[in-house]
Design a protein around this motif. Sequence first.
Motif: not given
Length: 291
Positions: A54-66
């Motif tokens: 969120v802080l970086a302005g990146d997408s939250l979905y469609r790819s694993k975060i960890t």
Amino acid sequence: MTRIIDRLPDTVRHPKPEAVAAVLLLVLLTLGFFVAPWNGGDDWETFYGAGRRVLAGDSLYRSKITHAYYSNPPWLAVILAPLTLLPQKLGYAVLSAATMVASLALLHHWTHGHSGLIKPVLVLLSPAAFYTLMHGQIDALMVATILLPAEWWLLAAITKPQVAIGIALGIPRSLWIKALLLTMVVGLLSILLFGLWPLDLIDQPAPFKAMTHNLWLGLWPFQVPAGVALLVLGIQRKDERFLIAGSPLVSPYAAMSSMLGPWIATITVLTDWQALAVWASWWIAVVYRAV
């Protein structure tokens, strides 16, 4: 300076003893979790990564975060984002401390300040509390939204349905329009900021229902009637404890942490020895399944 202090709300100038105690407990518990050898849970890693996105302005979905995908509405990640400005372990420590304080606040609220000494211990040493802290989950905080004004309950209900969906049924009729408007405004803002995220969320793999930590694995939907019964009782008696207790039961997925709210709600209607008996049987069941 005196004029500025005089303009502050009375609750700020003269805080209640309970509020002061809660803040002190939050600080002490945060320090305790921070110096403990446990580095934080896997779910907290996902929330932490979502907040950083969120802080970086990146997408939250469609790819694993960890290890997993982010599977909640974006406004939750926005709320958690300030914690991600801290080192990951410190953020986990704050979240864990807030979990314990929120659990005790709920018990205090539902018992009208007469919880005694045994029940707080049984809440914090329950399997659900251990699971929540071990994985760095937010379930206690979601249940604690019951302490917010009722117009916020609909938003909380859709943020994590397996924990709080039932409280949407407890919103007074006089506040339904406000609740709908508030939820619509937050929803529209989230779409403006994050795009058509509901479609992205639906397109993500959803393996949780098939995992062994799903309490309803092999049982769904046979537990639903029990959940419906609790929700109906909650509506009839205007008692949010039943609404919280029924929420996990009407969901196809619930983890052990999802039962923290129902446990706090249940323990408020039991005597100390009854609560101890249920608590002991719960741990016996957990150990039995583990071996």
